[in-house]
Motif scaffolding. Structure first.
Motif, mmCIF file in Angstrom:
data_model
loop_
_atom_site.group_PDB
_atom_site.id
_atom_site.type_symbol
_atom_site.label_atom_id
_atom_site.label_comp_id
_atom_site.label_asym_id
_atom_site.label_seq_id
_atom_site.Cartn_x
_atom_site.Cartn_y
_atom_site.Cartn_z
ATOM 1 N N MET A 1 0.837 -1.170 0.000
ATOM 2 C CA MET A 1 0.000 0.000 0.000
ATOM 3 C C MET A 1 0.888 1.241 0.000
ATOM 4 N N THR A 2 0.510 2.218 -0.771
ATOM 5 C CA THR A 2 1.254 3.472 -0.829
ATOM 6 C C THR A 2 0.416 4.570 -0.186
ATOM 7 N N ILE A 3 1.062 5.339 0.690
ATOM 8 C CA ILE A 3 0.376 6.475 1.305
ATOM 9 C C ILE A 3 1.167 7.740 1.010
ATOM 10 N N GLU A 4 0.492 8.857 1.072
ATOM 11 C CA GLU A 4 1.145 10.143 0.867
ATOM 12 C C GLU A 4 1.012 10.959 2.139
ATOM 13 N N LEU A 5 2.106 11.614 2.525
ATOM 14 C CA LEU A 5 2.056 12.513 3.668
ATOM 15 C C LEU A 5 2.895 13.739 3.368
ATOM 16 N N THR A 6 2.599 14.803 4.081
ATOM 17 C CA THR A 6 3.314 16.057 3.909
ATOM 18 C C THR A 6 3.820 16.499 5.263
#
Length: 58
Positions: A1-6
């Motif tokens: 699973m790929t997640i994006e965070l900033t």
């Protein structure tokens, strides 16, 4: 699973696209989060990030 965070460092916003299926090491646990050495697709290197434990699948 790929997640994006900033995250914000020195006033700059930095985006990370993390592949949570590629976790090399786990470290501290704090509440529902765990520090993990995870592969960052954006920067093409291993990086330490605090992630929600359900995102790690453990």
């Amino acid at each position: 699973m790929t997640i994006e965070l900033t995250e914000t460092k020195n006033g700059k916003r930095i985006a990370h696209r993390l592949d949570t299926t590629q976790v090399d090491q786990l470290d501290e646990i704090s509440g529902d989060e765990q520090q993990a050495l995870v592969w960052c697709e954006t920067h093409r290197k291993w990086e330490w990030h605090w992630l929600d434990r359900p995102e790690l699948g453990n």
